[in-house]
Design a protein around this motif. Structure first.
Motif, PDB file in Angstrom:
ATOM      1  N   UNK A 169       0.839  -1.204   0.000  1.00  0.00           N
ATOM      2  CA  UNK A 169       0.000   0.000   0.000  1.00  0.00           C
ATOM      3  C   UNK A 169       0.872   1.251   0.000  1.00  0.00           C
ATOM      4  N   UNK A 170       0.365   2.301  -0.624  1.00  0.00           N
ATOM      5  CA  UNK A 170       1.100   3.555  -0.666  1.00  0.00           C
ATOM      6  C   UNK A 170       1.312   4.166   0.702  1.00  0.00           C
ATOM      7  N   UNK A 171       0.351   3.997   1.612  1.00  0.00           N
ATOM      8  CA  UNK A 171       0.494   4.478   2.985  1.00  0.00           C
ATOM      9  C   UNK A 171       0.296   3.353   4.002  1.00  0.00           C
ATOM     10  N   UNK A 172      -0.946   2.914   4.208  1.00  0.00           N
ATOM     11  CA  UNK A 172      -1.250   1.909   5.219  1.00  0.00           C
ATOM     12  C   UNK A 172      -1.881   0.678   4.565  1.00  0.00           C
ATOM     13  N   UNK A 173      -1.508  -0.496   5.059  1.00  0.00           N
ATOM     14  CA  UNK A 173      -2.186  -1.701   4.603  1.00  0.00           C
ATOM     15  C   UNK A 173      -3.623  -1.741   5.085  1.00  0.00           C
ATOM     16  N   UNK A 174      -3.818  -1.635   6.418  1.00  0.00           N
ATOM     17  CA  UNK A 174      -5.137  -1.578   7.034  1.00  0.00           C
ATOM     18  C   UNK A 174      -5.134  -0.417   8.018  1.00  0.00           C
ATOM     19  N   UNK A 175      -6.153   0.429   7.945  1.00  0.00           N
ATOM     20  CA  UNK A 175      -6.219   1.627   8.790  1.00  0.00           C
ATOM     21  C   UNK A 175      -7.599   1.720   9.426  1.00  0.00           C
ATOM     22  N   UNK A 176      -7.637   1.752  10.758  1.00  0.00           N
ATOM     23  CA  UNK A 176      -8.880   1.940  11.502  1.00  0.00           C
ATOM     24  C   UNK A 176      -8.843   3.302  12.189  1.00  0.00           C
ATOM     25  N   UNK A 177      -9.911   4.080  12.016  1.00  0.00           N
ATOM     26  CA  UNK A 177     -10.046   5.370  12.680  1.00  0.00           C
ATOM     27  C   UNK A 177     -11.414   5.439  13.353  1.00  0.00           C
ATOM     28  N   UNK A 178     -11.396   5.646  14.664  1.00  0.00           N
ATOM     29  CA  UNK A 178     -12.636   5.720  15.439  1.00  0.00           C
ATOM     30  C   UNK A 178     -13.528   4.503  15.178  1.00  0.00           C
ATOM     31  N   UNK A 179     -12.908   3.330  15.200  1.00  0.00           N
ATOM     32  CA  UNK A 179     -13.616   2.079  14.904  1.00  0.00           C
ATOM     33  C   UNK A 179     -13.321   1.069  16.007  1.00  0.00           C
ATOM     34  N   UNK A 180     -14.375   0.477  16.558  1.00  0.00           N
ATOM     35  CA  UNK A 180     -14.244  -0.357  17.747  1.00  0.00           C
ATOM     36  C   UNK A 180     -14.728  -1.786  17.489  1.00  0.00           C
ATOM     37  N   UNK A 181     -14.176  -2.698  18.283  1.00  0.00           N
ATOM     38  CA  UNK A 181     -14.624  -4.097  18.362  1.00  0.00           C
ATOM     39  C   UNK A 181     -14.545  -4.826  17.016  1.00  0.00           C
ATOM     40  N   UNK A 182     -13.547  -4.500  16.237  1.00  0.00           N
ATOM     41  CA  UNK A 182     -13.340  -5.201  14.972  1.00  0.00           C
ATOM     42  C   UNK A 182     -12.313  -6.321  15.158  1.00  0.00           C
ATOM     43  N   UNK A 183     -12.425  -7.343  14.324  1.00  0.00           N
ATOM     44  CA  UNK A 183     -11.447  -8.415  14.263  1.00  0.00           C
ATOM     45  C   UNK A 183     -10.598  -8.229  13.009  1.00  0.00           C
ATOM     46  N   UNK A 184      -9.283  -8.094  13.200  1.00  0.00           N
ATOM     47  CA  UNK A 184      -8.330  -7.970  12.096  1.00  0.00           C
ATOM     48  C   UNK A 184      -7.424  -9.197  12.180  1.00  0.00           C
ATOM     49  N   UNK A 185      -7.686 -10.204  11.360  1.00  0.00           N
ATOM     50  CA  UNK A 185      -7.061 -11.506  11.553  1.00  0.00           C
ATOM     51  C   UNK A 185      -6.542 -12.079  10.242  1.00  0.00           C
ATOM     52  N   UNK A 186      -5.326 -12.589  10.272  1.00  0.00           N
ATOM     53  CA  UNK A 186      -4.759 -13.373   9.166  1.00  0.00           C
ATOM     54  C   UNK A 186      -4.614 -12.568   7.879  1.00  0.00           C
ATOM     55  N   UNK A 187      -4.404 -11.276   8.002  1.00  0.00           N
ATOM     56  CA  UNK A 187      -4.192 -10.445   6.826  1.00  0.00           C
ATOM     57  C   UNK A 187      -2.695 -10.284   6.534  1.00  0.00           C
ATOM     58  N   UNK A 188      -2.395 -10.089   5.276  1.00  0.00           N
ATOM     59  CA  UNK A 188      -1.017  -9.839   4.844  1.00  0.00           C
ATOM     60  C   UNK A 188      -0.895  -8.364   4.475  1.00  0.00           C
TER      61      UNK A 188
END
Length: 290
Positions: A169-188
């Motif tokens: 990614x040019x900046x971030x692969x995965x970006x969370x802003x003001x986001x709660x209770x998410x599952x971020x699993x097994x990502x490359x």
């Protein structure tokens, strides 16, 4: 209704359904419009094997439309490839949404959708964009080589982001802003220019089993509390895992070795637990609190 094998070009909306349920939209060419294919208040439709590319606005657009299947469509070189607004319980499977400004977007109370096995790489800004969208499943998609962010969540809660490719990614692969209770699993998310995974003002998330390598920062947690960062590979970055003004997080069994500077770095961050991590062969600090 059965809408099939039509060519719709140079219109405002190529094919548009309003309050039309149980329709099938099959193998149409809806290109060079403002919007290629749109559903408004239409449920239980199948949008299958269409071409909705080169539209100035959106390839496939759903508004207040639920329980639809969007599968095997080509939606390239639009501003938005596939865009849902206030649309829930839809399946977005096996579409090609490359070269858009935004690949697949779930916006404004689009909840309980499943986004799976799509190819949305090489988008100008975001591969996947969730804004005020909850309880969605985003699994096994290719959002690689996005110009800015592979997968972006803002004010979006209780989503599952699993086994996606958000590399380079040019900046971030995965970006969370003001986001709660998410599952971020097994990502490359390796080879991001800036950060592999970023949580900002985001709480109670689980970030587990991700590959966050070869970026400036593998995993960054800023102004965020009560997150679990577990069993991630944060290797070969400048900093493996970085916390800024973040409290009551758990970092468990991560590998933050062989980074160019620091393995795990905490700045102005209190009440965190750092347990069972591997922080070998970092030239400055394995674990650094200041």
């Amino acid at each position: 209704s059965f809408i099939a094998y039509n060519t719709a070009t140079n219109n405002d909306h190529g094919i548009s359904l309003s309050a039309s349920d149980y329709a099938t939209i099959l193998n149409n060419n809806a290109t060079s419009n403002n919007v290629g294919i749109s559903l408004w208040g239409s449920d239980w439709c199948d949008i299958f094997d269409n071409t909705a590319s080169d539209n100035s606005g959106t390839g496939i657009y759903l508004s207040s439309s639920n329980y639809n299947n969007i599968t095997w469509n080509l939606a390239e070189r639009n501003k938005y490839g596939v865009y849902l607004s206030s649309s829930s319980f839809n399946n977005i499977f096996s579409n090609t949404a490359r070269f858009n400004s935004f690949g697949i977007s779930l916006m404004w109370f689009s909840n309980h959708n499943t986004v799976m096995d799509n190819d949305a790489k090489l988008c100008i800004y975001y591969g996947a964009y969730l804004f005020v969208a909850d309880y969605n499943i985003v699994v096994h998609n290719d959002f690689s080589s996005s110009g800015s962010v592979g997968i972006y969540l803002e004010q979006s809660n209780d989503n599952q982001i699993i086994e996606n490719n958000a590399t380079s990614a040019g900046n971030y692969g995965i970006n969370l802003f003001e986001s709660d209770r998410n599952l971020i699993d097994l990502n490359d998310v390796k080879f991001g220019t800036d950060i592999g995974i970023e949580l900002s003002s985001s709480n109670y998330n689980n970030v587990t089993n991700n590959i966050a390598q070869e970026s400036d920062v593998g995993i960054s947690i800023r102004f965020s509390s009560n997150n679990r960062i577990m069993r991630n590979q944060a290797v070969g970055n400048d900093i493996g895992v970085y916390l800024l003004r973040s409290s009551s997080n758990i970092m468990l069994e991560n590998n933050a070795s062989a980074n160019n500077n620091v393995g795990i770095d905490l700045s102005l961050s209190d009440f965190n637990e750092i347990i069972g991590n591997i922080v070998d062969e970092n030239p400055n600090y394995g674990i650094h609190l200041y």
